[in-house]
Each structure stands twice: as C-alpha cells, then as structure tokens.
Design a protein around this motif. Structure first.
Motif, mmCIF file in Angstrom:
data_model
loop_
_atom_site.group_PDB
_atom_site.id
_atom_site.type_symbol
_atom_site.label_atom_id
_atom_site.label_comp_id
_atom_site.label_asym_id
_atom_site.label_seq_id
_atom_site.Cartn_x
_atom_site.Cartn_y
_atom_site.Cartn_z
ATOM 1 N N ALA A 132 -9.927 8.746 -1.615
ATOM 2 C CA ALA A 132 -9.045 7.657 -1.197
ATOM 3 C C ALA A 132 -8.770 6.687 -2.344
ATOM 4 O O ALA A 132 -7.691 6.106 -2.415
ATOM 5 N N VAL A 133 -9.744 6.507 -3.245
ATOM 6 C CA VAL A 133 -9.516 5.655 -4.419
ATOM 7 C C VAL A 133 -8.381 6.238 -5.268
ATOM 8 O O VAL A 133 -7.489 5.518 -5.730
ATOM 9 N N GLN A 134 -8.397 7.559 -5.456
ATOM 10 C CA GLN A 134 -7.316 8.205 -6.206
ATOM 11 C C GLN A 134 -5.999 8.106 -5.453
ATOM 12 O O GLN A 134 -4.948 7.821 -6.049
ATOM 13 N N ASP A 135 -6.031 8.356 -4.143
ATOM 14 C CA ASP A 135 -4.808 8.296 -3.357
ATOM 15 C C ASP A 135 -4.198 6.896 -3.374
ATOM 16 O O ASP A 135 -2.971 6.754 -3.446
ATOM 17 N N ARG A 136 -5.033 5.867 -3.307
ATOM 18 C CA ARG A 136 -4.517 4.496 -3.346
ATOM 19 C C ARG A 136 -3.802 4.242 -4.673
ATOM 20 O O ARG A 136 -2.695 3.673 -4.706
ATOM 21 N N ALA A 137 -4.409 4.673 -5.779
ATOM 22 C CA ALA A 137 -3.778 4.492 -7.088
ATOM 23 C C ALA A 137 -2.463 5.264 -7.175
ATOM 24 O O ALA A 137 -1.464 4.771 -7.719
ATOM 25 N N MET A 138 -2.455 6.462 -6.595
ATOM 26 C CA MET A 138 -1.245 7.296 -6.626
ATOM 27 C C MET A 138 -0.113 6.638 -5.824
ATOM 28 O O MET A 138 1.025 6.537 -6.299
ATOM 29 N N LEU A 139 -0.426 6.159 -4.635
ATOM 30 C CA LEU A 139 0.583 5.524 -3.792
ATOM 31 C C LEU A 139 1.102 4.232 -4.428
ATOM 32 O O LEU A 139 2.311 3.968 -4.441
ATOM 33 N N GLU A 140 0.181 3.433 -4.943
ATOM 34 C CA GLU A 140 0.585 2.169 -5.566
ATOM 35 C C GLU A 140 1.495 2.417 -6.767
ATOM 36 O O GLU A 140 2.489 1.722 -6.967
ATOM 37 N N LEU A 141 1.154 3.434 -7.577
ATOM 38 C CA LEU A 141 1.962 3.706 -8.767
ATOM 39 C C LEU A 141 3.328 4.253 -8.389
ATOM 40 O O LEU A 141 4.344 3.887 -9.003
ATOM 41 N N PHE A 142 3.391 5.142 -7.399
ATOM 42 C CA PHE A 142 4.686 5.635 -6.919
ATOM 43 C C PHE A 142 5.605 4.465 -6.559
ATOM 44 O O PHE A 142 6.749 4.393 -7.017
ATOM 45 N N TYR A 143 5.097 3.573 -5.725
ATOM 46 C CA TYR A 143 5.937 2.481 -5.226
ATOM 47 C C TYR A 143 6.144 1.399 -6.284
ATOM 48 O O TYR A 143 7.195 0.764 -6.340
ATOM 49 N N SER A 144 5.173 1.211 -7.148
ATOM 50 C CA SER A 144 5.267 0.175 -8.179
ATOM 51 C C SER A 144 6.291 0.512 -9.259
ATOM 52 O O SER A 144 6.997 -0.373 -9.749
#
Length: 297
Positions: A132-144
């Motif tokens: 989930a730590v990786q997924d959070r970073a992935m989602l944040e970077l996509f949207y950011s």
C-alpha cells in the motif's frame, strides 16, 4: 516473404531500433500494416509504387463496412501514412498514396475525469502494508504529475529529485521532459524510498519479482483501490492524467503550460481540456440561473 512484406518488416525494425517505439505501439503498427499488405497483394500489386489513392480508399471503405469505427479507421490510416512517409524517404516510392485519403469523421469524445473530491478519495489510501505504501506513491504521482502509464512504469529512482520536487520522464517518441511533483506525492515517494532503500538505478515501482511493475498490475491496482475507496467510476491510468490536466487548467487557465506538462507535441491535443472546462461552467450556469435552462439534446 513478398517484396511488400519485406518493406513492412524493415519499417517495423526502423520503429523498433531507431525510433525506439514501445513494443505495444509496434504491435499496433504491425497489425494495421499486415492488413494493408494483405489487401495490396489481393489487388495483384508487387511493389508499393503501384499503390494509388483509390485502392487505399477502397481498403478504408471495406473496413468501415465490416464495422470498424471512425476512430479505429483513423489509426489504420495513421499507420499507413507513417509507413508511406518512410518509403518516400527511403526512395522506394515517388508519391504518397495516402495524401488525399480521409477516414469517416468521428465524433469528438471528451475524456472522462474524476472531480477533485473523487481524486482525493482515490489517492488517500491507507498505508498499512508495504504494498500500500508503493500504491499510495504511485497514485499520488499519477495525479500529481499527469504521467502516462508507460512513463510511470519506466521510472527509476535516478529520475526523481525529491529535494527539488521534480521527475524526469521519457515520453512518446523518446522525448524527455521534466515535470514538477506535488507535495503530497513527494511525501508518499519519500516514504516509499525509506521503505525500499533502493539503488539509484532500481525501478521506482516494482512488481513481486523486483522488476518494474507491469502495466496490467497497475491497472488492476487502480481498479481495486477505486472500489475500496468508494470511487464508482471506471478508474484507469489515463483517467488520472485527464483529471490532472482538467483540474490544472481550471485553476490556472494556462493552456500552454498544461501542454508542456503533458508532453503534447501539438497544442490542439491539449485543447480538449478547454472543452471540458466549458462543460463544467455550462452545467453550473444552467443549474444556478433561473432563465438558463436549455433544452435537452
């Protein structure tokens, strides 16, 4: 292999070796040009210089009758045009048979987007497991940062400058651009870095094998998190890119800046988000003004 097929094979090698196109893109070109090759041979052609515009229109018309939609026919013609431009440069043909060939007009489809609340709900996932730590970073970077799927999966840690809040991505046509990272994405990536303790050349987002995460895995993770977070729209990687562009344009009004951040070669590609913004304004106006109710189309 026929002379026609040999030229197609050389063109695909050119895309693979010199242009460094993604494997999926080359597969798409190969499929469309195999159709063109088979059609040309069915006409008895033995060399591409024998092909004229009228038979090419016949191919488009035949595929249209078979049920291919205008958007798909545009992809077919785009592949043909790229191939013929290459044949011209190679001196194989003296004229481009696709110059005056047009596909049927397609209705302009506006991309779906998440609203700000939906985007926030999607990216703010609980980070209670390493995955989930990786997924959070992935989602944040996509949207950011509005990255494409291939850009995100191809990142290594050396591409990310966390102190400066920047990411270097390799986009379409092997063009590099540098994009800002938002503060929430920096926090999430910092947490991922602390957890992974990677070397600079290691992939940022890894699958279970330690290799770069696959596009299919990213799509599945997005779909699963959308359901878990109560976002009931169909969520896919490019939806976050569309949402990034739409929200940024609503806030800034700077179309040229959004074009640069997305890595669009032509600003007309970016202008679709101005239509999205107008639709939002029109909905607000219709809902708020007592004399603004327009008839339904």
């Amino acid at each position: 292999m026929s002379t026609l097929g040999a030229d197609v094979a050389r063109f695909l090698d050119y895309l693979r070796v010199e242009k460094r196109y993604a494997p999926g893109t080359i597969t798409n070109y190969a499929r469309e040009l195999a159709l063109l090759d088979t059609y040309a041979q069915s006409l008895g052609l033995t060399h591409w210089r024998e092909l004229r515009a009228e038979p090419l229109r016949g191919l488009v018309a035949r595929e249209h009758r078979r049920g291919r939609q205008p958007g798909s026919l545009h992809h077919l013609l785009s592949a043909c045009r790229s191939f013929f431009r290459w044949l011209l440069r190679e001196g194989v043909i003296a004229h481009d048979p696709a110059l005056d060939v047009r596909a049927p007009k397609q209705r302009r489809k506006l991309p779906q987007v998440l609203d700000v609340d939906e985007a926030t709900a999607l990216v703010e996932i609980p980070t209670d497991t390493p995955e989930a730590v990786q997924d959070r970073a992935m989602l944040e970077l996509f949207y950011s940062s509005g990255l494409r799927l291939a850009e995100l999966t191809g990142l290594v840690w050396n591409d990310i400058d966390l102190p400066q809040g920047l990411v270097r991505v390799l986009g379409k046509g092997s063009k590099t651009r540098v994009v800002p990272i938002g503060s929430k994405a920096i926090e999430a990536l910092t947490a991922l870095h602390a957890q992974a303790r990677p070397d600079a050349a290691e992939p940022v987002f890894r699958g279970r094998s330690g290799r770069p995460i696959s596009p299919a895995s990213v799509r599945k993770r997005l779909k699963d998190w959308a359901k878990a977070q109560g976002v009931w729209k169909r969520v896919y990687p490019h939806l976050l890119r569309h949402s990034f562009a739409s929200h940024l344009l609503e806030s800034s009004g700077d179309l040229r800046a959004v074009q640069e951040l997305l890595g669009h070669a032509d600003i007309s590609t970016t202008q679709v988000y101005t239509h999205l913004d107008f639709q939002h304004l029109a909905r607000v106006y219709d809902a708020a003004h007592p004399r603004a109710k327009r008839r339904k189309e």
